[in-house]
Scaffold this motif. Sequence first.
Motif, PDB file in Angstrom:
ATOM      1  N   SER A   1       4.722  -2.107  13.816  1.00 29.73           N
ATOM      2  CA  SER A   1       5.201  -3.750  13.202  1.00 29.73           C
ATOM      3  C   SER A   1       5.973  -2.815  11.559  1.00 29.73           C
ATOM      4  O   SER A   1       6.083  -1.785  11.784  1.00 29.73           O
ATOM      5  CB  SER A   1       3.475  -4.109  12.120  1.00 29.73           C
ATOM      6  OG  SER A   1       3.915  -2.818  10.884  1.00 29.73           O
ATOM      7  N   PRO A   2       7.133  -3.574  11.667  1.00 27.26           N
ATOM      8  CA  PRO A   2       7.591  -3.103  10.645  1.00 27.26           C
ATOM      9  C   PRO A   2       7.670  -2.776   9.719  1.00 27.26           C
ATOM     10  O   PRO A   2       8.288  -1.513   8.487  1.00 27.26           O
ATOM     11  CB  PRO A   2       8.706  -4.554  10.277  1.00 27.26           C
ATOM     12  CG  PRO A   2       8.516  -5.906  10.848  1.00 27.26           C
ATOM     13  CD  PRO A   2       7.291  -5.201  11.570  1.00 27.26           C
ATOM     14  N   GLU A   3       6.370  -3.318   8.782  1.00 27.03           N
ATOM     15  CA  GLU A   3       5.729  -2.482   7.693  1.00 27.03           C
ATOM     16  C   GLU A   3       5.106  -0.908   8.278  1.00 27.03           C
ATOM     17  O   GLU A   3       5.513   0.172   7.522  1.00 27.03           O
ATOM     18  CB  GLU A   3       4.597  -3.255   6.745  1.00 27.03           C
ATOM     19  CG  GLU A   3       3.288  -2.763   6.465  1.00 27.03           C
ATOM     20  CD  GLU A   3       2.337  -3.466   6.209  1.00 27.03           C
ATOM     21  OE1 GLU A   3       1.294  -2.470   4.747  1.00 27.03           O
ATOM     22  OE2 GLU A   3       1.813  -4.201   6.649  1.00 27.03           O
ATOM     23  N   HIS A   4       5.014  -1.107   9.881  1.00 24.17           N
ATOM     24  CA  HIS A   4       4.067   0.483   9.445  1.00 24.17           C
ATOM     25  C   HIS A   4       5.592   1.558   9.743  1.00 24.17           C
ATOM     26  O   HIS A   4       5.366   2.688   9.247  1.00 24.17           O
ATOM     27  CB  HIS A   4       3.609   0.508  10.421  1.00 24.17           C
ATOM     28  CG  HIS A   4       2.011   0.573  10.056  1.00 24.17           C
ATOM     29  ND1 HIS A   4       1.357  -0.235  11.202  1.00 24.17           N
ATOM     30  CD2 HIS A   4       1.061   0.562   8.982  1.00 24.17           C
ATOM     31  CE1 HIS A   4       0.285  -0.476  10.105  1.00 24.17           C
ATOM     32  NE2 HIS A   4       0.531  -0.690   9.790  1.00 24.17           N
ATOM     33  N   ILE A   5       6.639   0.974   9.988  1.00 28.84           N
ATOM     34  CA  ILE A   5       8.068   1.256  10.660  1.00 28.84           C
ATOM     35  C   ILE A   5       9.149   2.447   8.508  1.00 28.84           C
ATOM     36  O   ILE A   5       8.766   2.852   8.976  1.00 28.84           O
ATOM     37  CB  ILE A   5       9.179   0.857  10.642  1.00 28.84           C
ATOM     38  CG1 ILE A   5       8.702   0.812  12.675  1.00 28.84           C
ATOM     39  CG2 ILE A   5      10.102   1.471  10.963  1.00 28.84           C
ATOM     40  CD1 ILE A   5       9.428  -0.399  13.026  1.00 28.84           C
ATOM     41  N   GLY A   6       8.260   1.286   8.159  1.00 32.35           N
ATOM     42  CA  GLY A   6       8.421   1.750   6.756  1.00 32.35           C
ATOM     43  C   GLY A   6       8.197   2.978   5.782  1.00 32.35           C
ATOM     44  O   GLY A   6       8.620   3.681   5.162  1.00 32.35           O
ATOM     45  N   LEU A   7       6.530   2.371   6.274  1.00 32.18           N
ATOM     46  CA  LEU A   7       5.522   3.526   6.193  1.00 32.18           C
ATOM     47  C   LEU A   7       6.323   5.134   6.628  1.00 32.18           C
ATOM     48  O   LEU A   7       5.267   5.116   5.910  1.00 32.18           O
ATOM     49  CB  LEU A   7       4.145   2.883   5.509  1.00 32.18           C
ATOM     50  CG  LEU A   7       3.985   2.424   4.865  1.00 32.18           C
ATOM     51  CD1 LEU A   7       2.076   1.595   5.749  1.00 32.18           C
ATOM     52  CD2 LEU A   7       3.841   2.474   3.182  1.00 32.18           C
ATOM     53  N   LEU A   8       5.603   4.803   7.581  1.00 29.13           N
ATOM     54  CA  LEU A   8       6.166   6.170   7.848  1.00 29.13           C
ATOM     55  C   LEU A   8       7.636   6.941   8.507  1.00 29.13           C
ATOM     56  O   LEU A   8       8.106   7.562   8.319  1.00 29.13           O
ATOM     57  CB  LEU A   8       6.054   6.143  10.142  1.00 29.13           C
ATOM     58  CG  LEU A   8       4.146   5.806  10.304  1.00 29.13           C
ATOM     59  CD1 LEU A   8       4.378   5.428  11.966  1.00 29.13           C
ATOM     60  CD2 LEU A   8       3.830   7.092  10.022  1.00 29.13           C
ATOM     61  N   PHE A   9       9.285   6.188   8.080  1.00 23.99           N
ATOM     62  CA  PHE A   9       9.952   6.637   8.392  1.00 23.99           C
ATOM     63  C   PHE A   9      11.114   6.364   6.816  1.00 23.99           C
ATOM     64  O   PHE A   9      12.537   6.598   6.477  1.00 23.99           O
ATOM     65  CB  PHE A   9      11.103   6.284   9.415  1.00 23.99           C
ATOM     66  CG  PHE A   9      10.243   6.758  10.306  1.00 23.99           C
ATOM     67  CD1 PHE A   9      10.770   7.646  11.159  1.00 23.99           C
ATOM     68  CD2 PHE A   9       8.859   6.017  11.704  1.00 23.99           C
ATOM     69  CE1 PHE A   9      10.189   7.987  12.580  1.00 23.99           C
ATOM     70  CE2 PHE A   9       9.124   6.114  11.995  1.00 23.99           C
ATOM     71  CZ  PHE A   9       9.516   7.361  13.168  1.00 23.99           C
ATOM     72  N   GLY A  10      10.187   5.333   5.939  1.00 21.95           N
ATOM     73  CA  GLY A  10      11.099   5.051   4.637  1.00 21.95           C
ATOM     74  C   GLY A  10      11.329   3.842   5.029  1.00 21.95           C
ATOM     75  O   GLY A  10      11.490   2.921   5.652  1.00 21.95           O
ATOM     76  N   PRO A  11      11.682   3.217   3.816  1.00 22.79           N
ATOM     77  CA  PRO A  11      11.930   1.927   3.281  1.00 22.79           C
ATOM     78  C   PRO A  11      12.966   0.622   3.869  1.00 22.79           C
ATOM     79  O   PRO A  11      13.799   2.244   4.264  1.00 22.79           O
ATOM     80  CB  PRO A  11      11.673   1.756   1.660  1.00 22.79           C
ATOM     81  CG  PRO A  11      10.977   2.782   1.332  1.00 22.79           C
ATOM     82  CD  PRO A  11      11.575   3.593   2.276  1.00 22.79           C
ATOM     83  N   GLY A  12      12.745  -0.028   4.689  1.00 19.49           N
ATOM     84  CA  GLY A  12      14.702  -0.630   5.746  1.00 19.49           C
ATOM     85  C   GLY A  12      14.819   0.272   6.606  1.00 19.49           C
ATOM     86  O   GLY A  12      15.535   0.085   7.403  1.00 19.49           O
TER      87      GLY A  12
ATOM     88  N   ALA B   1       7.899  10.275   7.586  1.00 18.66           N
ATOM     89  CA  ALA B   1       8.047  10.057   5.185  1.00 18.66           C
ATOM     90  C   ALA B   1       6.618   8.964   5.427  1.00 18.66           C
ATOM     91  O   ALA B   1       6.590   9.521   4.544  1.00 18.66           O
ATOM     92  CB  ALA B   1       9.036   8.636   5.250  1.00 18.66           C
ATOM     93  N   GLY B   2       5.268   9.806   5.869  1.00 12.81           N
ATOM     94  CA  GLY B   2       4.070   8.863   5.606  1.00 12.81           C
ATOM     95  C   GLY B   2       3.196   9.163   6.484  1.00 12.81           C
ATOM     96  O   GLY B   2       3.458   9.042   7.602  1.00 12.81           O
ATOM     97  N   GLU B   3       2.445   9.176   6.715  1.00 15.43           N
ATOM     98  CA  GLU B   3       1.387   8.543   7.736  1.00 15.43           C
ATOM     99  C   GLU B   3       0.273   7.063   7.789  1.00 15.43           C
ATOM    100  O   GLU B   3      -0.147   6.907   5.932  1.00 15.43           O
ATOM    101  CB  GLU B   3      -0.102   9.274   7.935  1.00 15.43           C
ATOM    102  CG  GLU B   3      -0.159  10.096   6.409  1.00 15.43           C
ATOM    103  CD  GLU B   3      -1.272  11.772   7.018  1.00 15.43           C
ATOM    104  OE1 GLU B   3      -2.485  11.520   6.299  1.00 15.43           O
ATOM    105  OE2 GLU B   3      -0.512  13.332   7.525  1.00 15.43           O
TER     106      GLU B   3
END
Length: 189
Positions: free
Chosen positions: A16-27, A106-108
């Motif tokens: 999901s777009p939200e999870h892309i941001g959490l895993l790779f960074g905002p935007g 960038a996160g998990e």
Amino acid sequence: MKQVPVGISARHIHLSPEHIGLLFGPGYELKQLKPLSQPGQFAAEEQVAIAGPKGQFDKVRILGPARGKTQIEISRTDAFHLGVNPPVRESGNIAGTPGLKVIGPAGEIELQEGVIVAARHIHFHTDDAAKWGIKDKQRLRVRLSGERPLVFEDVIARVSDQYALDMHIDTDEGNAAGVKTGDTAEILD
């Protein structure tokens, strides 16, 4: 003869777009590595790790574009390695499925649900389905004539004017039949 190309689907994740941001960074925007058989779908350059109670896989390919909900598709063999017991489901039907940890640069995230063994299916463009008299959600019998020929039952027909003709099976099923991506299968009914 009703012949369709076969595509072997290895373990992968839709984010999901939200999870892309959490895993790779905002935007963050996924970068296309190569197009897939279905129009507009692509294998992304980016990969993540997925971890379960018993094991982990690194370098799990992300497929794009982003989806409404995050979904991980694995084979039954992968499930044993990870220590989860996902149901066989159609893509998108993730209610009540197990989750896994997804690890990015960038996160998990700890998914509460979303892991499935994808039901074998054939994507039909509406023109191909009409030509062969096949309806959406129809269950088909399909022969794979690899080095270990076999007949798959309950192959789900997925019909849309957005699809290109292609049969999708996972690595366990491809290995069982001795087929590879690009081989052909025959619809028996």
